[in-house]
Design a protein around this motif. Structure first.
Motif, short mmCIF file in Angstrom:
data_model
loop_
_atom_site.label_atom_id
_atom_site.label_comp_id
_atom_site.label_asym_id
_atom_site.label_seq_id
_atom_site.Cartn_x
_atom_site.Cartn_y
_atom_site.Cartn_z
N ILE A 27 0.81 -1.22 0.00
CA ILE A 27 0.00 0.00 0.00
C ILE A 27 0.85 1.28 0.00
O ILE A 27 0.56 2.21 -0.77
N TYR B 243 1.99 3.11 -3.34
CA TYR B 243 1.09 3.88 -4.19
C TYR B 243 0.90 5.32 -3.70
O TYR B 243 0.18 6.09 -4.34
N LYS B 244 1.52 5.68 -2.60
CA LYS B 244 1.37 7.05 -2.09
C LYS B 244 1.97 8.08 -3.02
O LYS B 244 1.51 9.22 -3.09
N VAL C 155 -2.82 12.00 -4.69
CA VAL C 155 -3.81 11.87 -3.62
C VAL C 155 -5.00 11.04 -4.08
O VAL C 155 -5.36 10.04 -3.47
N TRP D 66 -4.89 6.90 -3.51
CA TRP D 66 -5.85 6.34 -2.55
C TRP D 66 -6.84 5.40 -3.23
O TRP D 66 -7.24 4.38 -2.63
N MET E 176 -5.03 2.18 -3.60
CA MET E 176 -4.95 1.49 -2.30
C MET E 176 -6.24 0.74 -2.01
O MET E 176 -6.22 -0.39 -1.49
N PHE E 177 -7.37 1.37 -2.33
CA PHE E 177 -8.66 0.70 -2.12
C PHE E 177 -8.77 -0.55 -2.99
O PHE E 177 -9.21 -1.61 -2.52
#
Length: 509
Positions: free
Chosen positions: A404, A407-408, A412, A416, A419-420
């Motif tokens: 996770i 992917y930062k 934004v 995110w 990440m989901f």
């Protein structure tokens, strides 16, 4: 000196160990046979070379017409044509999770260790590589294209590629310009990107001047008929050259959405001056090239362009646009480079035609002898193996807590959202593990390589196999004809012949 000898000794041990590693590679792309193109040919040839080196290779793609299910190609290359319909331009709809159970089952059945995706346009490649990382497998991506940074389609594609490559183990580009482009638009570390060019079979692409017409000059064009191949430039070029040189004809191979543009020019100039061949299988490309004198490439963007290498090896003069990685593909005296404009390309074509008429061009066999050893599949497969060995040694964690954060850096909103999706993918994999445990999935048997492998050792092994098979068949015939038909000599001979033919037919199949 002792440290240097110790380093060399350790390095040799590592290389000897890596030579013994047998990778199980899954090539994934939306573009494969029976579709025709550079990506398709690259996947097929690379797979054949890896099979010859002792690795196991399978290919994943979507259905093509009536080609669905499992098919075997040359040398036992196993191809899965998955029941997924295309959405746009031969690519499937990006859903990320809908065909997760099916691909998971294939990875487990084939005991895949490395998933190798091809082409930035391939949705299947990106989704399969992401699933591979979720399952703890290694992933490699080969980028065959160049993209811009200004138009909306390029921005969307670049963002999508950045999300896909955030968790990939290694990337391969076919040129140094392509590497710079991928590093910039996908935000990938330079250390994770290698440059391995494309290759061609120089034994197939050989000059044959006897097949060229002597009183005419043929200009060959072989490409997909789409915008980025510069098809919109070709009508004006064809009109200009045909009006100035009545002995010059154009032969155009390929198909695509821009075919109608060239059909108008053919109707205007005449079918004897402009021939449209449609989609040409790669096996027939050489027979078309040797009928020409000049090869024209009008691409607006190109990472490598193997077509110009095939043309040079076949003894043709090459006129090409000076874009992307094309300038680094061939020596300057073997190619006429032009700007991607009608005026510049027409001028370079006129220069090539004048050299052809005056006989001052480079001789075809001289061009072939210089270009044949530049790009060899043996070199490409060895360098690709080094990438596989590197990712095999790489200890990148596939745990959700480690995936996770990668992917930062993707922004934004997109970061995110990814990440989901990764979290949802993790949960679906857990459900699949509960419903279809890995221990309950049968392993697929390997293709018997002794039937096709080259080399004296393998030939002896094949001969030994056939001798043992024949002995076993004869022993079975002798046993069953007495057991079933009794001791009557005449009946035994007929029955024995029938059983022998049946067993030999089964062995043949």
């Amino acid at each position: 000196m002792d440290k240097e000898e110790k380093y060399i000794s350790e390095r040799k041990k590592i290389m000897d160990y890596e030579e013994k590693i047998r990778h199980i590679i899954c090539m994934v792309s939306d573009f494969f046979y029976p579709n025709v193109g550079g990506v398709e040919e690259h996947i097929f040839q690379l797979s054949q070379c890896l099979l010859h080196r002792g690795h196991k290779v399978i290919v994943l793609t979507h259905v093509y017409g009536d080609r669905r299910g499992i098919r075997y190609m040359t040398n036992g290359l196993k191809v899965y044509y998955l029941p997924i319909q295309t959405f746009y331009n031969q690519s499937v709809l990006p859903t990320f999770i809908t065909w997760l159970p099916l691909v998971r089952n294939i990875f487990l059945r084939e005991s895949v260790t490395i998933v190798h995706g091809h082409s930035a346009f391939s949705t299947m490649a990106h989704e399969a590589m992401n699933l591979a990382r979720a399952m703890g497998l290694k992933s490699v991506f080969t980028d065959h294209s160049l993209f811009g940074f200004a138009d909306m389609s390029a921005i969307v594609t670049n963002n999508f590629l950045a999300l896909s490559l955030a968790d990939v183990n290694h990337c391969i580009c076919v040129s140094y310009v392509g590497k710079e482009n991928t590093v910039l638009r996908a935000n990938v570390e330079q250390e994770k990107v290698s440059v391995i060019p494309n290759a061609l079979d120089s034994l197939v692409f050989r000059p044959d001047p006897a097949k060229r017409p002597r009183n005419k000059i043929n200009i060959i064009v072989m490409s997909r008929l789409q915008y980025r191949k510069g098809v919109d430039l070709q009508p004006d070029i064809i009109r200009h050259i045909c009006k100035r040189y009545p002995q010059v004809n154009f032969i155009i191979g390929g198909d695509g959405p821009k075919r109608s543009v060239l059909e108008e020019v053919r109707d205007e100039m005449g079918a004897d001056r402009v021939r449209l061949l449609g989609a040409v299988p790669h096996a027939q490309v050489h027979s078309i090239l040797v009928t020409g004198h000049i090869f024209l490439n009008t691409s607006l963007t190109e990472a490598f362009c193997i077509a110009i290498c095939e043309a040079v090896c076949s003894g043709l003069q090459v006129v090409s646009t000076n874009v992307g990685g094309i300038p680094e593909v061939l020596p300057s005296h073997l190619i006429h480079l032009a700007y991607p404009t009608v005026k510049s390309l027409s001028q370079k074509l006129e220069l090539a035609i004048e050299l052809e008429i005056s006989g001052q061009r480079v001789e075809p066999w001289e061009m072939h002898s210089e270009a044949r050893d530049i790009y060899l599949w043996g070199d490409v497969v060895r360098r690709t193996e080094q990438v596989y060995h590197r990712v095999h040694r790489h200890q990148a964690s596939s745990a959700l807590t480690h995936r996770i954060p990668r992917y930062k850096k993707c922004g934004v909103v997109a970061g995110w959202f990814m990440m989901f999706l990764v979290t949802l993918q993790f949960l679906l994999l857990k459900v699949c593990d509960a419903l279809w445990p890995a221990k309950d999935i049968d392993l697929a048997p390997d293709y018997p390589t002794s039937f096709w492998s080259c080399g004296n050792g393998n030939v002896d092994r094949t001969r030994h196999f056939h001798q043992k098979s024949t002995q076993a068949a004869l022993t079975a015939v002798q046993y069953y004809r007495v057991k079933v038909f009794g001791d009557n000599k005449q009946r035994n001979q007929k029955a024995g012949s029938w059983i022998l033919y049946s067993l030999l037919y089964i062995l043949y199949c």
